[in-house]
Design a protein around this motif. Structure first.
Motif, short mmCIF file in Angstrom:
data_model
loop_
_atom_site.label_atom_id
_atom_site.label_comp_id
_atom_site.label_asym_id
_atom_site.label_seq_id
_atom_site.Cartn_x
_atom_site.Cartn_y
_atom_site.Cartn_z
N MET A 1 -28.96 0.35 -3.90
CA MET A 1 -29.43 1.43 -3.62
C MET A 1 -30.78 1.63 -3.29
O MET A 1 -31.60 1.34 -4.14
CB MET A 1 -28.80 2.40 -4.74
CG MET A 1 -28.91 3.85 -4.38
SD MET A 1 -28.31 4.75 -2.94
CE MET A 1 -26.71 4.82 -3.50
N ASP A 2 -31.26 2.11 -2.16
CA ASP A 2 -32.75 2.25 -1.94
C ASP A 2 -33.21 3.51 -2.06
O ASP A 2 -32.97 4.50 -1.26
CB ASP A 2 -32.92 2.01 -0.34
CG ASP A 2 -34.33 1.58 0.07
OD1 ASP A 2 -35.19 2.15 -0.73
OD2 ASP A 2 -34.65 0.84 1.26
N VAL A 3 -33.87 3.64 -3.40
CA VAL A 3 -34.13 5.10 -4.05
C VAL A 3 -35.12 5.54 -3.20
O VAL A 3 -35.25 6.71 -2.69
CB VAL A 3 -34.63 4.79 -5.43
CG1 VAL A 3 -35.20 6.12 -5.79
CG2 VAL A 3 -33.51 4.57 -6.28
N ASN A 6 -33.96 6.80 0.28
CA ASN A 6 -33.02 7.98 -0.11
C ASN A 6 -33.99 9.40 -0.35
O ASN A 6 -33.48 10.43 0.11
CB ASN A 6 -32.12 8.02 -1.26
CG ASN A 6 -30.97 6.80 -1.10
OD1 ASN A 6 -30.94 6.49 0.16
ND2 ASN A 6 -30.40 6.30 -1.99
N LYS A 28 -29.96 6.91 -15.53
CA LYS A 28 -30.71 6.07 -14.83
C LYS A 28 -31.92 5.27 -15.41
O LYS A 28 -32.69 6.07 -16.38
CB LYS A 28 -31.07 6.54 -13.45
CG LYS A 28 -29.97 7.04 -12.54
CD LYS A 28 -29.18 5.98 -12.29
CE LYS A 28 -27.83 6.30 -11.55
NZ LYS A 28 -27.01 5.20 -11.41
N SER A 197 -24.84 16.78 -5.25
CA SER A 197 -24.77 15.77 -4.35
C SER A 197 -23.72 16.07 -3.31
O SER A 197 -23.38 15.80 -2.34
CB SER A 197 -24.44 14.30 -4.98
OG SER A 197 -25.57 14.04 -5.50
N SER A 215 -26.43 11.03 -7.61
CA SER A 215 -25.85 9.92 -6.98
C SER A 215 -26.12 9.65 -5.44
O SER A 215 -26.11 8.37 -5.21
CB SER A 215 -24.19 9.94 -7.16
OG SER A 215 -23.72 11.32 -6.55
N GLY A 219 -27.36 6.40 -6.62
CA GLY A 219 -26.16 5.61 -6.68
C GLY A 219 -25.23 6.07 -7.99
O GLY A 219 -25.72 7.13 -8.72
#
Length: 223
Positions: A1-3, A6, A28, A197, A215, A219
């Motif tokens: 997951m590319d925070v 995002n 997290k 989300s 999420s 993620g």
């Protein structure tokens, strides 16, 4: 997951809408939060007091911490010195405790009143009658260390988009009524916290100023 990617995507989505993102970082690890922070992003939401306090103590002090979960009165004292916004004030008892603890640290605590808009009894919140009873009560007018900055609500967990839209529309109507009819000390209606989300797109269309998204940025949650 590319925070980082995002976060940037959401900033693009929200550009020009008047709505801002609260990245829900609950469960997290700190390194993922720091990745988002490195983009210049600073608004993070937690729903458990112990996690919020632990992250506040370790992470950069210019982060805006949002308490988005159900808050027990006996836990308020742990966050009043630093919390940016409490989203889920669902009783007058809780509001009075926030006021009491805010006075101890010489802060006026920004709060949102949580309204029960969902077709689910498991969700917390005031109903319309309770909302107006609270803000019209003489006791509320005496609270010096809280400020109502707006309303918060959670829509029903359903695939029926028409139902979700109707619930958000109703919350927006209540927000506008308080904003237009209750101009008094202790109330400064600026924020409408709705949308997560799965339904943030509808919330933005219905006038949300804060969406709470986890999420879709970090993620799936780790429990």
């Amino acid at each position: 997951m590319d925070v980082k990617k995002n976060i940037k995507e959401f900033e693009k989505i929200l550009a020009g809408t008047g709505c801002r993102l609260v990245a829900v970082s609950k469960t997290k690890p700190n390194d993922l939060i720091l990745k988002a922070y490195e983009t210049g992003f600073k608004d993070f939401g937690e729903n458990r007091i112990q996690d919020l306090v632990a992250k506040y103590e370790i992470l950069p002090k210019d982060i805006n911490w949002h308490m988005i979960g159900h808050l027990q009165s006996n836990k308020v004292k742990y966050i009043v010195s630093f919390v940016h916004l409490i989203h889920a004030v669902d009783s007058f008892k809780l509001l009075k405790e926030i006021n009491k603890q805010g006075a101890k640290v010489s802060r006026v605590i920004p709060c949102l009143l949580q309204i029960h808009i969902a077709d689910e009894t498991t969700k917390f919140g005031l109903d319309e009658k309770e909302l107006f009873a609270l803000i019209e009560s003489p006791e509320f007018k005496e609270l010096q260390n809280v400020q109502i900055k707006g309303l918060m609500g959670m829509a029903t967990n359903t695939d029926n988009k028409n139902q979700i839209r109707a619930e958000f529309k109703y919350l927006r109507t209540l927000f506008e009524k308080v904003k237009n009819e209750y101009q008094q000390p202790g109330i400064k209606m600026e924020e409408l916290s709705m949308g997560m989300s799965g339904d943030y797109d509808i919330a933005v269309e219905e006038g949300s100023t804060l969406i709470r998204v986890g999420s879709a940025i970090f993620g799936a949650r780790n429990y």
